[in-house]
Design a protein around this motif. Structure first.
Motif, short mmCIF file in Angstrom:
data_model
loop_
_atom_site.label_atom_id
_atom_site.label_comp_id
_atom_site.label_asym_id
_atom_site.label_seq_id
_atom_site.Cartn_x
_atom_site.Cartn_y
_atom_site.Cartn_z
N TRP A 10 0.84 -1.21 0.00
CA TRP A 10 0.00 0.00 0.00
C TRP A 10 0.87 1.25 0.00
N GLY A 22 -8.25 8.19 -4.70
CA GLY A 22 -8.38 8.82 -3.39
C GLY A 22 -9.75 9.44 -3.11
N ALA A 25 -14.47 7.31 -3.13
CA ALA A 25 -15.41 6.81 -2.11
C ALA A 25 -16.23 7.92 -1.46
N GLY A 48 -7.30 3.12 8.51
CA GLY A 48 -7.01 2.79 7.11
C GLY A 48 -7.29 3.99 6.23
N CYS A 49 -6.80 5.15 6.70
CA CYS A 49 -7.20 6.43 6.08
C CYS A 49 -6.60 6.65 4.72
N ALA A 107 -11.32 -0.40 4.06
CA ALA A 107 -10.09 -0.71 4.80
C ALA A 107 -10.22 -1.91 5.74
C1 LIG Z 1 -8.17 0.65 -0.39
S1 LIG Z 1 -7.20 1.70 0.60
C2 LIG Z 1 -8.45 2.81 1.20
C3 LIG Z 1 -7.91 4.08 1.75
C4 LIG Z 1 -8.97 5.09 2.19
N1 LIG Z 1 -9.72 4.62 3.34
C5 LIG Z 1 -9.88 5.44 1.06
O1 LIG Z 1 -11.09 5.16 1.14
O2 LIG Z 1 -9.39 6.00 0.05
C6 LIG Z 1 -6.89 0.65 1.99
C7 LIG Z 1 -6.06 1.26 3.08
O3 LIG Z 1 -6.06 0.34 4.19
C8 LIG Z 1 -4.77 0.32 4.74
N2 LIG Z 1 -4.56 -0.94 5.49
C9 LIG Z 1 -3.97 -2.08 5.09
N3 LIG Z 1 -3.94 -2.97 6.09
C10 LIG Z 1 -4.53 -2.38 7.16
C11 LIG Z 1 -4.77 -2.77 8.52
N4 LIG Z 1 -4.41 -3.97 8.98
N5 LIG Z 1 -5.36 -1.88 9.34
C12 LIG Z 1 -5.73 -0.66 8.89
N6 LIG Z 1 -5.53 -0.23 7.62
C13 LIG Z 1 -4.93 -1.08 6.77
C14 LIG Z 1 -3.85 0.46 3.55
O4 LIG Z 1 -2.55 0.87 3.92
C15 LIG Z 1 -4.60 1.46 2.69
O5 LIG Z 1 -4.22 2.78 2.99
#
Ligand SMILES: C[S@@+](CC[C@H](N)C(=O)[O-])C[C@H]1O[C@@H](n2cnc3c(N)ncnc32)[C@H](O)[C@@H]1O
Length: 248
Positions: A10, A22, A25, A48-49, A107
Motif C-alpha cells: 500500500w 483517493g 469513495a 485505514g485512512c 479498509a
Molecule cells: C483501499 S485503501 C483505502 C484508503 C482510504 N480509506 C480510502 O477510502 O481511500 C486501503 C487502506 O487500508 C490500509 N490498510 C492495510 N492494512 C490495514 C490494517 N491492517 N489496518 C488498517 N488499515 C490497513 C492500507 O494501507 C490502505 O491505505
C-alpha cells in the motif's frame, strides 16, 4: 488489483492511489457522516485512512479528525490533512474512550483479524460513540468486477472471491459477532471515473509494472467497452455497503 497486498505494498502505491482512487469513495464517506451524525467538534478516527481524503472531508464538516494507517507513504500523504499515526486496525495507539466516532472506508477487509479490529474500534470509542464502516458491495454490483474477471481470465488465474464483508448482511454479521449493536445500514453508488484508456489501465492495474500494463492494456480496454462514455472516458458503476453500530 491491489487486494491482497500488505502495508508495504500500500505504501508503494500511495501516490497513485491518491491520484486515481483517493476521492472515489466520497458518496460512501457522505453516507457515514450522515448516518453517524458527524458534526462540529466531534473527535473522529479514520482507520485505514489511505491518502487522507476523508480526513479533509471530515474537517470541512467541522469534525476534528485523526487518521491511522500502517503504510508509511499513506501516512505521509494523509498528514497534510490531520494528525495521522502509523498503525493497523488491530493495534491503535490511543487511550480508551478518546473518539466520538471511528470510521473505516474500504479498509476493514485488510485487517488480519476482523473481530480484533472491531474490538479495538470499540475500545477507543467514548461512551455513546459510533463505529461507521463502508466497504465494497459484492461483485454483482460492481462494473469493475467485469474487468477484473477479464484480467484474471487473460492471466489464466482464478478471480479472487468476494470476501465475507461484501454481501448483504456481511458487515452486520461481523459487527454483531464483535458484540456491536447495528443501528443503521445502507448501500450507496460509488462510481469510478477514468478520463481515458491510459488512466483506466493505470487505475485497474495500480501497483503493477509497465510491462504488465502493456500486456493487459487491450484486455482491459475491451472489457471496459460497455462503460465507455461519449467523450472517450469511462465510468464504472460500483457500490459500497455501509453500517453504523455501537458497543452493546
Ligand atoms: C483501499 S485503501 C483505502 C484508503 C482510504 N480509506 C480510502 O477510502 O481511500 C486501503 C487502506 O487500508 C490500509 N490498510 C492495510 N492494512 C490495514 C490494517 N491492517 N489496518 C488498517 N488499515 C490497513 C492500507 O494501507 C490502505 O491505505
Amino acid at each position: 488489483m491491489v487486494d491482497g497486498v500488505d502495508a508495504q505494498g500500500w505504501s508503494d502505491v500511495a501516490v497513485g492511489w491518491a491520484e486515481l482512487w483517493g476521492s472515489f469513495a466520497e458518496p460512501a464517506q457522505d453516507a457515514l457522516i450522515a448516518a453517524s451524525a458527524i458534526g462540529h467538534g466531534m473527535a473522529v478516527l479514520d482507520v485505514g485512512c489511505g491518502s487522507g481524503e476523508f480526513l479533509a472531508r471530515l474537517r470541512r464538516v467541522g469534525a476534528e479528525p485523526v487518521g491511522a494507517d500502517p503504510a508509511p507513504h499513506m501516512v505521509a500523504a494523509a498528514s497534510v490533512h490531520a494528525d495521522v499515526v502509523l498503525a493497523d486496525a488491530e493495534r491503535l495507539p490511543f487511550e480508551s474512550g478518546r473518539f466520538d466516532v471511528v470510521t473505516a472506508v474500504n479498509a476493514l477487509q485488510f485487517a488480519g483479524n476482523t473481530p480484533a479490529a472491531l474490538a479495538e474500534f470499540a475500545r477507543v470509542l467514548a461512551p455513546g460513540g459510533r463505529i461507521a464502516i463502508a466497504n465494497w458491495a459484492e461483485g454483482a454490483h460492481n462494473d469493475i468486477d467485469v474487468i477484473e474477471r477479464a484480467v484474471a481470465a487473460a492471466l489464466d488465474e482464478e478471480q479472487l472471491p468476494d470476501g465475507p464483508l461484501r454481501p448483504a448482511g456481511g458487515l452486520e454479521q461481523a459487527m454483531t459477532d464483535a458484540s456491536l449493536e447495528v443501528l443503521s445500514t445502507g448501500i450507496v453508488d460509488v462510481p469510478w471515473r477514468a478520463a481515458g484508456e491510459t488512466v483506466l489501465v493505470r487505475g485497474i492495474l495500480l501497483g503493477e509494472d509497465a510491462a504488465t500494463m502493456a500486456e493487459l492494456h487491450s484486455v482491459i480496454v475491451e472489457a471496459a467497452a460497455p462503460f465507455r462514455t461519449s467523450d472517450g472516458g469511462y465510468v464504472l458503476r460500483n457500490a459500497f455497503r455501509w453500517a453504523v453500530a455501537r458497543p452493546r
